[in-house]
Design a protein around this motif. Structure first.
Motif, short mmCIF file in Angstrom:
data_model
loop_
_atom_site.label_atom_id
_atom_site.label_comp_id
_atom_site.label_asym_id
_atom_site.label_seq_id
_atom_site.Cartn_x
_atom_site.Cartn_y
_atom_site.Cartn_z
N ARG A 8 1.02 -1.11 0.08
CA ARG A 8 0.02 -0.02 -0.02
C ARG A 8 1.02 1.12 -0.04
O ARG A 8 0.50 2.26 -0.64
CB ARG A 8 -0.90 -0.04 1.03
N GLU A 66 -10.83 5.13 -0.64
CA GLU A 66 -9.55 4.93 0.15
C GLU A 66 -8.85 3.95 -0.75
O GLU A 66 -9.20 3.46 -1.58
CB GLU A 66 -9.92 4.05 1.58
N TRP A 67 -7.59 3.98 -0.29
CA TRP A 67 -6.72 2.97 -0.90
C TRP A 67 -7.07 1.48 -0.40
O TRP A 67 -7.70 1.66 0.62
CB TRP A 67 -5.14 3.31 -0.59
N ARG A 68 -7.02 0.76 -1.31
CA ARG A 68 -7.16 -0.75 -0.78
C ARG A 68 -6.36 -1.30 0.44
O ARG A 68 -5.24 -0.95 0.98
CB ARG A 68 -6.48 -1.81 -2.12
N TYR A 70 -6.85 -0.23 3.65
CA TYR A 70 -6.34 0.82 4.28
C TYR A 70 -7.10 1.37 5.57
O TYR A 70 -6.26 1.95 6.45
CB TYR A 70 -6.62 2.03 3.07
N SER A 94 -12.62 1.59 -3.38
CA SER A 94 -11.22 1.62 -3.31
C SER A 94 -10.58 2.12 -4.69
O SER A 94 -11.28 1.96 -5.61
CB SER A 94 -10.60 0.31 -2.80
#
Length: 408
Positions: A8, A66-68, A70, A94
């Motif tokens: 990430r 969001e980022w994966r 996260y 995501s």
């Protein structure tokens, strides 16, 4: 466990460079601290400010982008339970790159909360895609470390007009204590970065798959500030990286802290602190290999932070402020840390607390990984990698390709 997820942190750093090629690239280059010197406050779009006394949007669905892997869903569920009387819900989607996220926000998608990069922030503000924060609606803002609260900082968002930090991290050196001779371990060296050039390592050496991080490490070894490096400095640092390939078996990896370091394929890995701490959840390591993982951050090295912001097109701006404030609560921040391994810059999340036997969260960070925790004053001592101007990026990328060719 199956396939190890792409780091990430690598998503964030590689996307920070990639966004320069997006439609926001010109705005970022024009507004970045690197392009203009010391940054002033971002322009305040006060017509987008919320009324701090406005009630929460009852029956609202908070949409988070969001980022994966996260954000801890337990933390999200706790937020919903807290507002059960308001009949709210949360939906999470995501993205996998900052250009993808920017394009989605530009399309008018009604997200309420997003996690932008420092590099993308000026362009997002310029395009009025973020809503200014109302600090009166964030009563837990004072839990943050002083770096983010003093009047002159943070440099990327003076006065925290649009963002609050989500996590902090350092870029340091992870190593297998059972594969590296103790006397030659990086924490024993006068210049810890020298370990990457030590021909006595029998296992492989990993370098982060990131243009700025890899070259910055070689610059710091030379005593050069990566944010002030001239073209000649970059060329010399790349020469050092190329020379490394003739001394040790080098691989370029974005997942090394999760994977190869845990399996013993690497003896040394340039690592992000959060990835080292998250390996127990996301990596293939066993309790034994995790116990043999060390980490050191050479003081004055690279540090960074992730950001949280309120989207301008969202339908629940008051609820979005409430959620960001939720993440700032110390207990909630530590619960999130327990899941994703990324250190929150709040009052209790400091090495001294995790060393206290009475601290309820002490088991989150084992003693041998306490070096992966930052102290609040480390942010002032460390180097935030600032966005590269277009001419600088060309030099760095050319050097990066030369190093990659040598590794091949």
């Amino acid at each position: 466990m199956g396939a190890v997820p792409w780091s990430r942190r690598r998503f964030l750093r590689s996307a920070a460079l990639a966004v320069g090629a997006s439609s926001l690239g010109a705005a970022i280059a024009a507004c970045s601290p690197r392009a203009e010197g010391p940054a002033g406050a971002l322009p305040l779009h006060d017509d987008l400010l919320i009324d701090p006394e406005a009630p929460i949007e009852r029956g609202g669905v908070l949409r988070i982008y969001e980022w994966r892997d996260y954000l801890d869903y337990g933390v999200v569920r706790g937020f919903v339970r807290r507002h059960v009387g308001d009949d709210i819900d949360v939906r999470i989607d995501s993205f996998t790159s900052m250009p993808e996220a920017v394009e989605t926000l530009q399309s008018g998608a009604p997200y309420d909360v997003v996690f932008p990069t420092i590099a993308a922030l000026p362009g997002l503000v310029s395009e009025r895609l973020l809503r200014p924060l109302v600090h009166d609606a964030l009563p837990h803002l004072d839990t943050l470390w002083p770096f983010f609260l003093h009047q002159e900082g943070p440099f990327y968002d003076v006065g925290q007009r649009y963002t609050v930090p989500y996590t902090v991290y350092s870029t340091g050196i992870g190593w297998r204590t059972d594969l590296v001779d103790r006397a030659r371990a990086p924490d024993r060296l006068e210049t810890p970065y020298d370990t990457f050039w030590d021909p006595q390592h029998e296992a492989e050496v990993g370098v982060i798959d990131d243009v700025q991080e890899a070259i910055a490490m070689a610059l710091l070894r030379r005593g050069v500030d990566p944010n002030a490096a001239e073209a000649a400095d970059v060329e010399a640092a790349v020469d050092d990286l190329v020379a490394m390939t003739s001394l040790v078996d080098v691989e370029i990896s974005g997942d090394g802290a999760y994977a190869e370091l845990q399996t013993g394929e690497y003896a040394i890995q340039q690592s992000w602190s959060g990835d080292v701490m998250a390996a127990k959840r996301f990596g293939p390591g066993t309790a034994d290999t995790l116990a043999h993982t060390g980490y050191v951050w050479p003081r004055g090295g690279v540090v960074g932070c992730d950001l949280t912001a309120v989207c301008a097109n969202g339908r629940n701006p008051v609820l979005a402020h409430r959620f960001i404030d939720h993440l700032l609560e110390e207990e909630v921040a530590l619960e999130n840390f327990a899941w994703n391994g990324y250190q929150p810059p709040v009052g209790m999340a400091v090495p001294s607390m995790f060393a206290d036997p009475g601290f309820p969260w002490r088991s989150l960070v084992p003693e041998h990984l306490r070096g992966a925790l930052l102290e609040p004053d480390d942010l002032d001592a460390g180097v935030f990698l600032q966005p590269l101007a277009l001419d600088e990026e060309a030099v760095w990328r050319a050097g990066w390709e030369r190093f990659r060719d040598a590794v091949r």
